[in-house]
Scaffold this active site. Sequence first.
Site, PDB file in Angstrom:
ATOM      1  N   SER A  31       2.565  -6.282   7.368  1.00 55.10           N
ATOM      2  CA  SER A  31       1.117  -6.319   7.591  1.00 55.10           C
ATOM      3  C   SER A  31       0.425  -7.092   6.473  1.00 55.10           C
ATOM      4  CB  SER A  31       0.551  -4.901   7.631  1.00 55.10           C
ATOM      5  OG  SER A  31       1.154  -4.163   8.649  1.00 55.10           O
ATOM      6  N   ASP A  73      -2.015  -1.773  10.023  1.00 57.99           N
ATOM      7  CA  ASP A  73      -2.269  -1.786   8.578  1.00 57.99           C
ATOM      8  C   ASP A  73      -2.828  -3.120   8.065  1.00 57.99           C
ATOM      9  OD1 ASP A  73      -1.226   0.769   8.415  1.00 57.99           O
ATOM     10  OD2 ASP A  73       0.782   0.090   7.857  1.00 57.99           O
ATOM     11  N   LYS A  98       0.838  -1.207   0.000  1.00 64.04           N
ATOM     12  CA  LYS A  98       0.000   0.000   0.000  1.00 64.04           C
ATOM     13  C   LYS A  98       0.867   1.248   0.000  1.00 64.04           C
ATOM     14  CE  LYS A  98       0.926   1.432   4.337  1.00 64.04           C
ATOM     15  NZ  LYS A  98       1.730   2.612   4.577  1.00 64.04           N
ATOM     16  N   GLY A 123       4.511  -4.162   4.131  1.00 55.94           N
ATOM     17  CA  GLY A 123       4.786  -5.530   3.672  1.00 55.94           C
ATOM     18  C   GLY A 123       4.553  -6.565   4.764  1.00 55.94           C
TER      19      GLY A 123
HETATM   20  O1  C5P Z   1       0.524  -1.192  14.458  1.00 55.73           O
HETATM   21  P1  C5P Z   1       1.938  -1.426  14.033  1.00 55.73           P
HETATM   22  O2  C5P Z   1       2.574  -2.560  14.789  1.00 55.73           O
HETATM   23  O3  C5P Z   1       2.120  -1.546  12.577  1.00 55.73           O
HETATM   24  O4  C5P Z   1       2.725  -0.116  14.481  1.00 55.73           O
HETATM   25  C1  C5P Z   1       4.114  -0.064  14.559  1.00 55.73           C
HETATM   26  C2  C5P Z   1       4.514   1.136  15.398  1.00 55.73           C
HETATM   27  O5  C5P Z   1       4.186   2.339  14.703  1.00 55.73           O
HETATM   28  C3  C5P Z   1       3.791   1.251  16.730  1.00 55.73           C
HETATM   29  O6  C5P Z   1       4.474   0.533  17.731  1.00 55.73           O
HETATM   30  C4  C5P Z   1       3.804   2.738  16.993  1.00 55.73           C
HETATM   31  O7  C5P Z   1       5.047   3.137  17.510  1.00 55.73           O
HETATM   32  C5  C5P Z   1       3.702   3.337  15.599  1.00 55.73           C
HETATM   33  N1  C5P Z   1       2.314   3.690  15.242  1.00 55.73           N
HETATM   34  C6  C5P Z   1       1.716   4.795  15.832  1.00 55.73           C
HETATM   35  N2  C5P Z   1       0.435   5.133  15.516  1.00 55.73           N
HETATM   36  C7  C5P Z   1      -0.251   4.431  14.589  1.00 55.73           C
HETATM   37  C8  C5P Z   1       0.337   3.320  13.944  1.00 55.73           C
HETATM   38  C9  C5P Z   1       1.627   2.974  14.300  1.00 55.73           C
HETATM   39  O8  C5P Z   1       2.335   5.457  16.678  1.00 55.73           O
HETATM   40  N3  C5P Z   1      -1.488   4.804  14.273  1.00 55.73           N
END
Ligand code: C5P
Length: 326
Positions: free
Chosen positions: A109, A142, A11, A107
């Site tokens: 996700s 994601d 994406k 990737g």
């Molecule tokens: O959700 P995901 O594991 O992909 O997110 C990775 C990191 O990105 C989180 O630990 C956080 O630090 C940051 N993040 C965030 N706010 C979001 C998405 C991700 O701060 N909406």
Amino acid sequence: MTAVTARVPAKVNLQLSVGPPRADGYHDLVTVFHAVSLFDEVTVAPAERDTVVVTGEGDGSVPLDGSNLALRAVTALVDTLGPGCRDAPGVSIEIKKRIPVAAGLAGGSADAAAALAACNELWGAGLSPQELRDVASQVGSDVAFALLGGTAIGLGRGDQVTPALATGTYHWVLAFAAAELSTAAVYAACDRLRASRGGRPGKPGEARRPARPGQVEPPQLDTALMTALRSGDPAELGPLLTNDLQPAALSLLPDLRRGLTAGREHGALGAVVSGSGPTCAFLARDARHARDLAVALAGAGVCRTVATVVGPAPGATIIGVAAEKS
Ligand code: C5P
């Protein structure tokens, strides 16, 4: 069934507006996701224990232990369905990667989403798309979008997704960087930059009530962007691409600026860092322009490699089912 294969897209974010940090460390977002035709493939099969094998682009940097997102997705699905959901004690997960790792293209996700869709099929679990997206939200911000695909609005931490009204096909060039960027590090850099500048509006370039020092206004959906998406005209869409994480990504990898400038000089309708970067996405007029732009960017030596892709692409899709021999 002995094996199920799912294909899943990368994406880019057409809008990525980031609110202030929340108590749980995440940030509320208003984002417009757009799936593009760069796909990973994930095959799952019954096994004696859970295993992950990764081949292809960046395979050396994908963890194979319990932190692997596809494996975490399988664990979350088993937790939801109950331990009796599968015949075998484990599942083997084979990931063929074309989406670069830690590149702002979701990737990891995508692989989690593919594993969810494939195991739902393998185990005949029959979860609905919304039920699968609820499991996806537990795995990463994601993952729900990678199941849905197309063009979609993401709210919450990005995991609350709704299809957007969009027409047309968009031609993109993706410029992959040699470096990787950690998503968490880029969000942290964004917070630091905002704190040092006394807060920032949710959407750069838009006239807004000035924020009090340190205050970040709640992000809002860009209505002009939504109108452009309904028109299907890339020339309308290009100038409206925005990413609040771009200054943070550029602060960590200043060389990315050269790539963005080179793309604009070669007529890109829009040039933006994808998600938390470092991949840069360039919107072209049409397929031919995308090819020319890709050649120019590769020749300018501003990135590791380039790919031409189109969007919107479908979300995680089952592309192969190997039946048991009777
Ligand atoms: O959700 P995901 O594991 O992909 O997110 C990775 C990191 O990105 C989180 O630990 C956080 O630090 C940051 N993040 C965030 N706010 C979001 C998405 C991700 O701060 N909406």
